[in-house]
Design a protein around this motif. Structure first.
Motif: not given
Length: 200
Positions: A104, A108, A113-116, A141, A144, A157-158, A162
């Motif tokens: 991850l 970045l 972006p790696c979103v969950t 983003l 979100s 995303l933290s 973000q």
């Protein structure tokens, strides 16, 4: 600097948990001097074993810019070549259930972006893409969220990641170029950079 506020495009569903970096880019391809050309070798062994039926080989997904994965994607070794191979293939964002922490971070650092999201949300999205490979997926983003067809769901995303993407702070080289004048001004004030010559 390069701000990343969202990614829109077709997507590629890659089903399976615990897909590690050695599968993403086998070790024999790590000897490259640059990352150029790594895209053609992404999932090389998996693709060979599946004889052209791997999602990265299927013609309907060749224009995909978003990858949709399951749990613990990018686990294993910390090789930066793994996200680079995915990026060089053409992927600009990844939606998944969870990601290995180092993978991850490497994504970045490259503005990807790696979103969950939940298992059910990811599985539903993968199914929708398989049913209609031309489906457009919108990862926003700023809000979100992910939207496709008449469906939408929130993604995680933290806050730090973000903000780095939205502000362009992930792009360290871009920051250096943008702040060149400040860097020069600061360097001129540093005593150890002020060289003097004189007779011994």
């Amino acid at each position: 600097m390069s701000q990343v506020k969202g990614i829109q495009g077709q997507a590629l569903p890659l089903v399976g948990n615990d897909i590690d970096t050695d599968r993403i880019i086998p070790a024999r391809f790590l000897r490259c001097v640059t990352f150029d050309g790594l895209g053609e070798h992404v999932f090389a062994d998996d693709r060979q074993q599946q004889g052209g039926n791997h999602p990265f080989d299927l013609p309907q997904y060749q224009q995909a810019t978003i990858l949709v994965v399951n749990r613990n994607f990018g686990c294993g070794s910390s090789r930066e070549h793994a996200p680079q191979a995915i990026i060089k293939w053409g992927i600009k964002a990844i939606i998944g259930e969870s990601f290995a922490e180092i993978f991850l971070g490497n994504c970045l650092a490259n503005g990807v972006p790696c979103v969950t999201a939940s298992h059910d949300q990811v599985q539903a999205l993968q199914g929708a893409i398989a049913e209609d490979p031309n489906l457009m997926v919108d990862l926003d983003l700023t809000s979100s969220s992910v939207a496709y067809g008449d469906q939408s769901f929130a993604v995680v995303l933290s806050d730090g990641a973000q903000q780095m993407l939205l502000d362009g702070q992930w792009d360290t080289c871009g920051q250096l170029v943008q702040n060149r004048n400040q860097i020069v001004a600061t360097s001129q004030k540093l005593p150890y950079l002020q060289w003097t010559t004189g007779a011994a």
